[in-house]
Write an enzyme that holds these catalytic residues in place. Structure first.
Site, PDB file in Angstrom:
ATOM      1  N   VAL A 152       0.812  -1.227   0.000  1.00  0.00           N
ATOM      2  CA  VAL A 152       0.000   0.000   0.000  1.00  0.00           C
ATOM      3  C   VAL A 152       0.843   1.274   0.000  1.00  0.00           C
ATOM      4  O   VAL A 152       0.322   2.360  -0.231  1.00  0.00           O
ATOM      5  CB  VAL A 152      -1.013   0.040   1.184  1.00  0.00           C
ATOM      6  CG1 VAL A 152      -2.045  -1.054   1.057  1.00  0.00           C
ATOM      7  CG2 VAL A 152      -0.315   0.013   2.534  1.00  0.00           C
ATOM      8  N   ASN A 197      -6.900  -1.380   6.343  1.00  0.00           N
ATOM      9  CA  ASN A 197      -6.535  -2.117   7.559  1.00  0.00           C
ATOM     10  C   ASN A 197      -5.030  -2.338   7.708  1.00  0.00           C
ATOM     11  O   ASN A 197      -4.540  -2.476   8.829  1.00  0.00           O
ATOM     12  CB  ASN A 197      -7.283  -3.465   7.537  1.00  0.00           C
ATOM     13  CG  ASN A 197      -6.726  -4.459   8.520  1.00  0.00           C
ATOM     14  OD1 ASN A 197      -6.958  -4.368   9.727  1.00  0.00           O
ATOM     15  ND2 ASN A 197      -5.940  -5.421   8.019  1.00  0.00           N
ATOM     16  N   SER A 206      -6.930   2.947  16.099  1.00  0.00           N
ATOM     17  CA  SER A 206      -6.487   2.223  17.298  1.00  0.00           C
ATOM     18  C   SER A 206      -6.828   3.048  18.531  1.00  0.00           C
ATOM     19  O   SER A 206      -6.938   4.278  18.462  1.00  0.00           O
ATOM     20  CB  SER A 206      -4.963   2.027  17.243  1.00  0.00           C
ATOM     21  OG  SER A 206      -4.474   1.647  18.501  1.00  0.00           O
ATOM     22  N   TYR A 255       3.149   5.678  15.603  1.00  0.00           N
ATOM     23  CA  TYR A 255       1.892   4.916  15.471  1.00  0.00           C
ATOM     24  C   TYR A 255       0.694   5.778  15.896  1.00  0.00           C
ATOM     25  O   TYR A 255      -0.338   5.810  15.221  1.00  0.00           O
ATOM     26  CB  TYR A 255       2.003   3.661  16.328  1.00  0.00           C
ATOM     27  CG  TYR A 255       0.886   2.657  16.152  1.00  0.00           C
ATOM     28  CD1 TYR A 255       0.808   1.864  15.016  1.00  0.00           C
ATOM     29  CD2 TYR A 255      -0.069   2.484  17.155  1.00  0.00           C
ATOM     30  CE1 TYR A 255      -0.209   0.916  14.876  1.00  0.00           C
ATOM     31  CE2 TYR A 255      -1.078   1.542  17.019  1.00  0.00           C
ATOM     32  CZ  TYR A 255      -1.152   0.768  15.881  1.00  0.00           C
ATOM     33  OH  TYR A 255      -2.150  -0.164  15.746  1.00  0.00           O
ATOM     34  N   ALA A 256       0.841   6.495  17.023  1.00  0.00           N
ATOM     35  CA  ALA A 256      -0.251   7.353  17.509  1.00  0.00           C
ATOM     36  C   ALA A 256      -0.590   8.419  16.476  1.00  0.00           C
ATOM     37  O   ALA A 256      -1.770   8.692  16.203  1.00  0.00           O
ATOM     38  CB  ALA A 256       0.137   8.001  18.836  1.00  0.00           C
ATOM     39  N   ALA A 257       0.456   9.019  15.871  1.00  0.00           N
ATOM     40  CA  ALA A 257       0.225  10.056  14.853  1.00  0.00           C
ATOM     41  C   ALA A 257      -0.535   9.466  13.672  1.00  0.00           C
ATOM     42  O   ALA A 257      -1.501  10.058  13.167  1.00  0.00           O
ATOM     43  CB  ALA A 257       1.558  10.639  14.393  1.00  0.00           C
ATOM     44  N   SER A 258      -0.121   8.264  13.252  1.00  0.00           N
ATOM     45  CA  SER A 258      -0.765   7.660  12.075  1.00  0.00           C
ATOM     46  C   SER A 258      -2.215   7.269  12.393  1.00  0.00           C
ATOM     47  O   SER A 258      -3.109   7.462  11.567  1.00  0.00           O
ATOM     48  CB  SER A 258       0.026   6.434  11.597  1.00  0.00           C
ATOM     49  OG  SER A 258      -0.079   5.353  12.510  1.00  0.00           O
ATOM     50  N   LYS A 259      -2.451   6.751  13.589  1.00  0.00           N
ATOM     51  CA  LYS A 259      -3.793   6.256  13.905  1.00  0.00           C
ATOM     52  C   LYS A 259      -4.759   7.392  14.239  1.00  0.00           C
ATOM     53  O   LYS A 259      -5.969   7.265  14.024  1.00  0.00           O
ATOM     54  CB  LYS A 259      -3.717   5.235  15.038  1.00  0.00           C
ATOM     55  CG  LYS A 259      -3.009   3.931  14.615  1.00  0.00           C
ATOM     56  CD  LYS A 259      -3.719   3.275  13.444  1.00  0.00           C
ATOM     57  CE  LYS A 259      -3.113   1.960  13.028  1.00  0.00           C
ATOM     58  NZ  LYS A 259      -3.803   1.358  11.866  1.00  0.00           N
ATOM     59  N   ILE A 297      -5.979  -6.504  20.496  1.00  0.00           N
ATOM     60  CA  ILE A 297      -6.620  -7.689  19.911  1.00  0.00           C
ATOM     61  C   ILE A 297      -5.537  -8.728  19.626  1.00  0.00           C
ATOM     62  O   ILE A 297      -4.461  -8.373  19.099  1.00  0.00           O
ATOM     63  CB  ILE A 297      -7.345  -7.319  18.587  1.00  0.00           C
ATOM     64  CG1 ILE A 297      -8.177  -6.032  18.732  1.00  0.00           C
ATOM     65  CG2 ILE A 297      -8.190  -8.499  18.107  1.00  0.00           C
ATOM     66  CD1 ILE A 297      -9.327  -6.084  19.702  1.00  0.00           C
TER      67      ILE A 297
END
Ligand code: NDP
Length: 239
Positions: free
Chosen positions: A54, A80, A132, A145-149, A180
């Protein structure tokens, strides 16, 4: 058969949450195109696996053209595919930052820039961005990750406005899963997983099919009046 006659594209569809969604959507009548870097260990009926990175914008364009040519339409897009490369801000390298942003944020843009307008032109659709709990609340050691989510929540809200502005029913929402049980957690120490489980109202981590069922709701006509929202599926974490 809540997705009878629908065509769904799911990125990161060979494993984990993506495979759970692909399997459930197909069992509900959809024809599913599951895009991923690698091969899947299982091959559910009515799921076509397609090798796609992607982060590669040209490949995403080619894939979108292929999918629309072959299936004539795309009704559902689940963004996803996602990765983590964790580290404290003071230790995070450019490489760690860029890798996560490329997959989790640019990768979401790369496909939706083609499939969103197709939905707008062809009369409707449902876009689901997998965010997330970390995108909603932040987390130590996961600034990239926080920035992307958090970013994919903003993107879903923007597409809910942009693709529906001519009165076409294109809906866009985000799902924010808690923790998860998939491979993405395999580097997380067990004691931390136990802590996460204890911090939920239900006292446990989630299962992939519990996210797949939430995605099925948003993908289906059951959610015909739901757009621009974030569905938190986290067992009551942080209540
Ligand atoms: P997994 O690691 O199990 O699966 C992710 C899939 O995405 C893998 O098949 C992976 O392929 C694929 N992928 C990675 N990079 C690319 C790429 N560039 N192009 C196409 N596919 C790619 O993770 P999960 O199923 O757990 O996660 C799915 C999504 O849910 C992610 O966005 C994640 O951030 C999010 N999420 C997960 C949570 C959890 O606790 N599991 C919690 C909150 C959000 P390969 O294996 O070949 O690298």
């Amino acid at each position: 058969m809540r997705l009878q006659g629908k065509v769904a594209v799911i990125t990161g569809g060979a494993r984990g949450l993506g495979l759970a969604m692909a399997t459930l959507f197909a069992s509900e009548g959809a024809r599913v195109l599951a895009c991923d870097l690698g091969e899947s260990a299982s091959s559910p009926d009515n799921v076509e696996f397609y090798k796609l990175d992607v982060t590669d914008s040209d490949a995403c364009k080619k894939f979108s053209e292929y999918a629309i040519e072959k299936y004539k339409k795309i009704d559902i897009l689940v963004n996803n595919a996602g990765i983590t490369k964790d580290g404290m801000t003071r230790k995070m390298t450019d490489e760690m930052w860029d890798a996560v942003i490329a997959v989790n944020l640019k990768g979401v843009f790369n496909l939706t820039r083609f499939i969103g307008p197709h939905m707008e032109d062809s009369g409707g659709g449902s876009i689901i961005n997998i965010s997330s709990v970390v995108g909603e609340y932040g987390n130590i050691g996961q600034i990239n990750y926080a920035a992307s989510k958090a970013g994919v929540i903003g993107m879903a809200k923007t597409w809910a406005k942009e693709f529906a502005r001519k009165g076409v029913p294109v809906r866009a929402n985000a799902i924010a899963p808690g923790y998860i049980l998939t491979d993405i957690l395999k580097t997380v120490p067990q004691e931390l997983l136990d802590k996460f489980a204890a911090s939920t109202m239900l006292g446990r981590l989630g299962q992939p099919d519990e996210i797949a069922k939430a995605a099925l709701f948003l993908a289906s006509d059951d959610a015909s009046y739901v757009t621009g929202t974030v569905l938190s599926v986290n067992g009551g974490m942080r209540l």
